[in-house]
Motif scaffolding. Structure first.
Motif, short mmCIF file in Angstrom:
data_model
loop_
_atom_site.label_atom_id
_atom_site.label_comp_id
_atom_site.label_asym_id
_atom_site.label_seq_id
_atom_site.Cartn_x
_atom_site.Cartn_y
_atom_site.Cartn_z
N LEU A 57 0.90 -1.15 0.19
CA LEU A 57 0.23 0.11 0.12
C LEU A 57 0.37 1.34 0.25
O LEU A 57 0.78 1.80 -0.57
N SER A 58 1.96 1.29 0.97
CA SER A 58 2.70 1.98 0.67
C SER A 58 4.19 2.49 -0.55
O SER A 58 4.49 3.40 -1.26
N VAL A 59 3.36 1.39 -1.60
CA VAL A 59 4.27 1.86 -2.69
C VAL A 59 3.77 2.86 -3.76
O VAL A 59 2.44 2.51 -3.93
N PRO A 60 4.10 3.71 -4.51
CA PRO A 60 3.87 4.32 -5.33
C PRO A 60 3.54 3.75 -6.87
O PRO A 60 3.43 2.78 -6.94
N LYS A 61 2.28 4.12 -7.38
CA LYS A 61 1.76 3.39 -8.25
C LYS A 61 1.99 3.85 -9.64
O LYS A 61 1.33 5.38 -9.37
N PRO A 62 2.27 3.51 -11.13
CA PRO A 62 2.45 2.15 -10.96
C PRO A 62 3.71 1.42 -10.28
O PRO A 62 5.14 2.23 -10.18
N ALA A 63 3.95 0.34 -9.48
CA ALA A 63 4.87 -0.09 -8.66
C ALA A 63 5.63 -0.55 -10.15
O ALA A 63 5.60 -1.38 -10.47
N SER A 64 7.64 -0.53 -9.32
CA SER A 64 8.10 -1.33 -10.57
C SER A 64 7.90 -2.84 -9.59
O SER A 64 8.02 -2.92 -8.48
N LEU A 65 9.49 -3.41 -10.03
CA LEU A 65 9.67 -4.27 -9.62
C LEU A 65 10.36 -4.41 -8.60
O LEU A 65 10.42 -4.72 -7.70
N GLU A 66 10.99 -3.72 -7.92
CA GLU A 66 12.69 -3.55 -7.08
C GLU A 66 11.86 -2.98 -6.07
O GLU A 66 11.96 -2.49 -4.72
N CYS A 69 9.94 -5.81 -5.03
CA CYS A 69 10.59 -6.24 -4.35
C CYS A 69 11.33 -5.89 -2.89
O CYS A 69 11.35 -6.51 -1.88
N ARG A 70 11.19 -4.45 -2.71
CA ARG A 70 11.62 -4.16 -1.18
C ARG A 70 10.01 -3.97 0.00
O ARG A 70 10.35 -4.37 0.83
N ALA A 71 10.00 -4.27 -0.85
CA ALA A 71 7.91 -4.06 -0.13
C ALA A 71 8.10 -5.62 0.64
O ALA A 71 8.17 -5.97 2.18
N ALA A 72 8.13 -6.54 -0.50
CA ALA A 72 8.49 -8.13 0.18
C ALA A 72 9.45 -7.76 1.35
O ALA A 72 9.62 -9.15 1.76
#
Length: 138
Positions: A57-66, A69-72
């Motif tokens: 939810l904190s990742v900006p949209k559109p989210a990159s793969l990077e 991966c950082r969120a995971a």
């Protein structure tokens, strides 16, 4: 067929089983949150899913793969830092075979439940699943 011939519900004259369920089976639809073989590991999967949702939810949209991966990685790190289980599974199921899931930090009963699932025919598959019931459409 061996079982049927010896079963008290087998009507040999009709050559069929006369068994009927005495109570209706719970047929509510549910969404699988997480499943695993060990009950004591179920809380980790539930918590990891929660952490991952929060991180994404904190990742900006559109989210990159990077970004994903950082969120995971953040979610995995938070899970590793947890020393005590986030969720506790009740010891006694209700009439539908549902076990309450309790947040150990707040004592709150969660809106999802745990179930112990087994293969009805072979009885050799045993899975602990966390599920959330879906509201009926209407």
């Amino acid at each position: 067929m061996k079982h049927c011939k010896e079963c008290e519900h087998f009507a040999s004259m009709l050559w069929q089983c006369t068994y009927k369920e005495t109570e209706p089976v719970d047929m509510r639809k549910w969404l699988l949150i997480y499943g695993c073989e060990r009950r004591d590991e179920l809380w980790k999967g539930i918590y990891q899913r929660e952490l991952l949702q929060r991180a994404l939810l904190s990742v900006p949209k559109p989210a990159s793969l990077e970004d994903k991966c950082r969120a995971a990685a953040w979610a995995a790190d938070m899970l590793d830092q947890r020393e005590t289980p986030k969720y506790d599974i009740a010891n006694i199921p209700d009439e539908n075979g549902d076990y309450d899931v309790i947040d150990t930090d707040t004592g709150e009963v969660m809106p999802f439940v745990a179930k112990f699932l087994t293969d009805l025919y072979t009885r050799d598959v045993h899975i602990w699943a966390c599920v959330q019931y879906l509201e009926p459409r209407g």
